[in-house]
Write an enzyme that holds these catalytic residues in place. Structure first.
Site, short mmCIF file in Angstrom:
data_model
loop_
_atom_site.label_atom_id
_atom_site.label_comp_id
_atom_site.label_asym_id
_atom_site.label_seq_id
_atom_site.Cartn_x
_atom_site.Cartn_y
_atom_site.Cartn_z
N GLY A 249 0.79 -1.23 0.00
CA GLY A 249 0.00 0.00 0.00
C GLY A 249 0.82 1.27 0.00
N GLY A 293 3.27 -3.37 -4.20
CA GLY A 293 2.84 -3.61 -5.57
C GLY A 293 3.04 -2.36 -6.41
N ARG A 294 2.11 -1.42 -6.22
CA ARG A 294 2.16 -0.16 -6.97
C ARG A 294 3.52 0.51 -6.89
NH1 ARG A 294 -2.39 3.03 -7.50
NH2 ARG A 294 -3.31 1.89 -5.77
N TYR A 335 -12.14 5.69 -11.05
CA TYR A 335 -12.11 6.53 -9.86
C TYR A 335 -11.36 7.84 -10.05
CZ TYR A 335 -8.66 2.69 -9.23
OH TYR A 335 -7.73 1.71 -9.42
N CYS A 362 -16.38 3.56 -27.23
CA CYS A 362 -17.72 4.13 -27.36
C CYS A 362 -18.37 4.24 -26.00
CB CYS A 362 -18.55 3.30 -28.32
SG CYS A 362 -17.86 3.37 -29.96
N GLU A 363 -17.93 5.25 -25.26
CA GLU A 363 -18.33 5.41 -23.86
C GLU A 363 -17.91 6.83 -23.50
OE1 GLU A 363 -20.13 3.49 -20.96
OE2 GLU A 363 -19.07 2.08 -22.25
C1 LIG Z 1 -3.14 -5.16 -3.57
C2 LIG Z 1 -2.43 -5.79 -2.45
C3 LIG Z 1 -1.12 -5.43 -2.17
C4 LIG Z 1 -0.37 -4.36 -2.91
O1 LIG Z 1 -0.94 -3.10 -2.76
P1 LIG Z 1 -0.20 -1.83 -3.41
O2 LIG Z 1 -1.07 -0.70 -3.02
O3 LIG Z 1 -0.16 -2.05 -4.88
O4 LIG Z 1 1.15 -1.78 -2.80
C5 LIG Z 1 -0.47 -6.10 -1.14
N1 LIG Z 1 -1.09 -7.06 -0.43
C6 LIG Z 1 -2.36 -7.43 -0.69
C7 LIG Z 1 -2.97 -8.51 0.10
C8 LIG Z 1 -3.07 -6.81 -1.69
O5 LIG Z 1 -4.33 -7.19 -1.93
#
Ligand SMILES: *Cc1c(COP(=O)(O)O)cnc(C)c1O
Length: 432
Positions: A249, A293-294, A335, A362-363
């Protein structure tokens, strides 16, 4: 000036990523195209890994949350960088296994894994399956028993810390489809149930408190709350859990004004909290997992489009239509996500227009960005949308039967295809 460190401008006034000229890339690979700077991805993984080494004696594992961007090449990179991965579906698991990703370092998430997905994970020796609910706990125990294996699990806990953007709250999180609630005692009784399952080995607990978080304090609070539960578990069952998974996150910069925390800082602060709490509660320091992730891929990627037409509606707005849109980047439609947009072949020029960048679907809601500043553009110009490395390719669809764009990896100016462009035959390939 740019939201991402791997972006610059060359002597021709063209935008570059990882030292490659984006205008040349558009010419070579066509548009739309996703482009990633491989070194930026590797550096981000190394920063997270390094922070665990520096602050926590290396007693932890970075698991790249691959739903942000999943393809064979990213799993190869993760394998080379000695990090683990998270998967959330049989498809992600299949892709990772297909490049020989070590199953022990795979964490399998999801609030409703199917029996087939669970079986696939068990048969392939996935190291940690994160159990979401009691039905799944029993189902997995039965599957593991049938396979004659002992399966490592973690359990997903709702710690009551809910952090979405700049502020966070310590209630309300009960209203989530993911995991076991802490406040109601559900988590503790589920842990007790898991400890009695003969084919499951409970390695520890997991929490994930949100996404695109710019603060460290909610992570500190989550660690503290989770360790409180570890103490309760030890007191009531005599079992001390070995591992703690604090999820991902970590925020990235999409536009000026976004202020991500340097990745090393999270573990610095969180490990101090873990050290203090475990000492206070008389617990061992757990092995730590984090799941960025991000933050690993987001700012390492951009998307290139070709402008097809510019439509000025006097006193209303100017539409700049591009050859992609919500099919390759649904985040604005979903979003209203912010992005920085730049004319790649006029990157040196002033941004003197305010435009809406529209896609070709087409939206009416198929927009990439509204009221954004842009250089004066015309048909044929190349537009770059920055920080599209996460949740773009992985969220892409074939809406309007549009083939998905290719993914190009750049390394010190050298470009190669990581995922080829879909053809019309690909799009129709499952039709009977
Ligand atoms: C989506 C997710 C992540 C990664 O979140 P990011 O915001 O992309 O860092 C990590 N753990 C779990 C369980 C997730 O569902």
């Amino acid at each position: 000036m740019f939201v991402s460190d791997c972006i610059s401008i060359n002597e021709k006034g063209h935008l570059t990523i990882g030292s490659a000229d984006t205008v040349e890339l558009a010419k070579e690979f066509g548009t739309p195209v996703y482009v990633f700077d491989e070194n930026e991805i590797r550096n981000n993984l190394r920063a997270f890994r390094g922070s665990i080494e520096e602050n926590y004696g290396g007693r932890g594992l970075v698991c790249y949350a691959s739903k942000a961007f999943s393809c064979k090449e990213i799993y190869r990179i993760c394998k080379q960088e000695n990090v683990g991965i998270d998967v959330v579906s049989g498809g992600e698991l299949y892709t990772a296994l297909s490049v020989g990703f070590p199953a022990e370092n795979i964490v399998f998430h999801g609030n409703n894994k199917t029996p087939d997905e669970l079986r696939m994970a068990v048969e392939n020796g996935v190291g940690r399956i994160v159990v979401d609910n009691l039905t799944e706990l029993e189902r997995l125990n039965a599957i593991a028993c049938e396979a004659g294996k002992t399966v490592g699990i973690m359990m997903r806990i709702k710690p009551g810390v809910d952090a979405h953007t700049h502020d966070f709250i310590k209630t309300g999180q009960i209203d989530s489809k993911f995991g076991f609630a802490l406040e109601t005692g559900e988590a503790l009784s589920a842990v007790k149930a898991a400890l009695g399952m003969p084919s499951l080995k409970l390695r520890g607990l997991h929490c994930h408190i949100g996404s695109q978080i710019f603060d460290i304090s909610p992570f500190e609070l989550a660690a503290q709350v989770m360790l409180g539960l570890y103490k309760q578990i030890k007191d009531e069952t005599g079992t001390e859990l070995e591992e703690l998974n604090l999820g991902g996150g970590f925020g990235i910069r999409y536009v000026d004004g976004d202020t991500p925390v340097p990745y090393g800082e999270y573990m610095k602060s969180v490990s101090a909290v873990v050290r203090a709490e475990t000492e206070k509660l008389g617990l061992k320091m757990p092995f730590i997992l984090i799941e960025p992730g991000r933050s690993v891929v987001g700012a390492a990627g951009l998307t290139l489009y070709t402008v097809g037409a510019v439509k000025n509606i006097p006193d209303i707005r100017t539409f700049v239509s591009v050859d992609g849109g919500m099919a390759d980047n649904p985040r604005y439609a979903l979003y209203k996500a912010d992005y920085q947009v730049i004319c790649a072949n006029k990157a040196n020029e002033a941004k003197d227009m305010t435009v809406t960048v529209a896609g070709k679907c087409c939206e009416s809601g198929d927009l990439i960005q509204e009221n954004t500043k842009l250089q004066t553009v015309e048909a044929g110009d190349i537009l770059a949308v920055l920080s599209t490395g996460a949740y773009n390719y992985s969220m892409a669809s074939n809406y309007n039967r549009i083939p998905k764009p290719p993914v190009v990896m750049v390394n010190n100016g050298e470009a190669r295809i990581a995922v080829r462009r879909e053809t019309y035959e690909d799009v129709a390939s499952c039709d009977v």
